[in-house]
Design a protein around this motif. Structure first.
Motif, mmCIF file in Angstrom:
data_model
loop_
_atom_site.group_PDB
_atom_site.id
_atom_site.type_symbol
_atom_site.label_atom_id
_atom_site.label_comp_id
_atom_site.label_asym_id
_atom_site.label_seq_id
_atom_site.Cartn_x
_atom_site.Cartn_y
_atom_site.Cartn_z
ATOM 1 N N GLU A 130 0.858 -1.143 -0.042
ATOM 2 C CA GLU A 130 -0.106 0.224 -0.045
ATOM 3 C C GLU A 130 0.910 1.312 -0.043
ATOM 4 N N GLU A 131 1.872 1.277 0.808
ATOM 5 C CA GLU A 131 2.724 2.275 0.855
ATOM 6 C C GLU A 131 3.500 2.538 -0.346
ATOM 7 N N ARG A 132 3.864 1.462 -1.060
ATOM 8 C CA ARG A 132 4.509 1.507 -2.345
ATOM 9 C C ARG A 132 3.803 2.310 -3.186
ATOM 10 N N GLU A 133 2.442 1.776 -3.337
ATOM 11 C CA GLU A 133 1.484 2.306 -4.331
ATOM 12 C C GLU A 133 1.492 4.151 -3.977
ATOM 13 N N THR A 134 1.197 4.273 -2.784
ATOM 14 C CA THR A 134 1.015 5.815 -2.468
ATOM 15 C C THR A 134 2.530 6.489 -3.046
ATOM 16 N N ILE A 135 3.318 5.952 -2.840
ATOM 17 C CA ILE A 135 4.814 6.549 -3.324
ATOM 18 C C ILE A 135 4.771 6.750 -4.662
ATOM 19 N N HIS A 136 4.379 5.633 -5.134
ATOM 20 C CA HIS A 136 4.614 5.397 -6.774
ATOM 21 C C HIS A 136 3.697 6.528 -7.321
#
Lengths: 67, 177
Positions: A24-30
């Motif tokens: 989830e965090e990865r997606e937000t950063i992406h």
């Protein structure tokens, strides 16, 4: 390299190790990086919330910092 | 668990085999080796230390070091995406080292993002958009065949020079007599 440079140059910074983030965090950063008009690659440096630099480009980082 | 020395040796051997060199900056190189080891310990395969892996082997196989993009990148820019592998020109200082554009297709990057690694590794069709410029080449000395954009710098099997490679053209001509 980038972390060491910022640390050794006494430049105030925060960092996120994206590989250690949850999906989830990865997606937000992406999405955030995409919104800033860049592509997800490492390292990505955001200076004063406006300049985004991909890769350890020392001269560009210095310029953006006004050094 | 693989040691840093092992990973470095593996990379050095691979560079030598393909006519490349490892990054000449010892600190820079060490950082990449540490990154490779971290990925190998974490995922079970040494994926690119400069890219984000999903942990799913099928999704990450194109970025397992040496990645699918190394050869065209060294050819075009004198270095791979991470600058782990560099060309002779770069080592000799005739060509500058600098961050280069990402050659990995966006769809593969997107897929590796935001999704948890799947437990079962299943084979699935991947649209190989990056394959459109790849061709078959064969070494006229030893017969080694490879599928890439340009013939290799050096034959990894018999060390023959690039000039010794010929292109294989597959035809579909059907002759009826």
């Amino acid at each position: 390299m980038t972390k060491a440079y910022l640390r050794d140059s006494d430049i105030a910074h925060e960092y996120i190790d994206v590989d250690k983030c949850t999906p989830e965090e990865r997606e937000t950063i992406h999405q955030d990086i995409k919104k800033r008009g860049s592509r997800l690659a490492f390292p990505t440096i955001i200076i004063d919330d406006k300049t985004i630099i991909t890769g350890f480009k020392k001269d560009e980082i210095k310029k953006a910092l006004g050094l | 668990m693989t040691s840093l020395e092992n990973i470095k040796r593996r990379a050095a051997n691979n560079a030598k085999k393909h006519g490349y060199f490892l990054n000449p900056d010892p600190d820079f190189l060490q950082n990449l080796i540490v990154g490779l080891k971290e990925n190998e310990d974490r995922y079970g395969f040494a994926s690119c230390p400069c890219r984000l892996a999903s942990g799913n082997f099928e999704w990450d196989r194109d970025i397992i070091c040496p990645c699918d993009y190394r050869d065209p990148d060294v050819e075009e820019f004198g270095q791979c995406f991470c600058a782990l592998y560099v060309s002779k020109d770069v080592v000799e200082g005739k060509r500058p080292m600098q961050p280069i554009p990402e050659r990995r297709p966006q769809e593969k990057i997107d897929r590796a993002m935001g999704k948890a690694p799947e437990k079962t590794v299943k084979s699935e069709a991947v649209s190989e958009t990056s394959d459109t410029n790849r061709k078959l080449f064969y070494c006229k000395v030893c017969g080694y065949v490879t599928f890439r954009e340009e013939p290799p710098h050096k034959c990894p099997i018999c060390q023959a020079k690039q000039e010794m490679f010929g292109e294989i053209v597959l035809g579909t001509d059907i002759q009826v007599r």
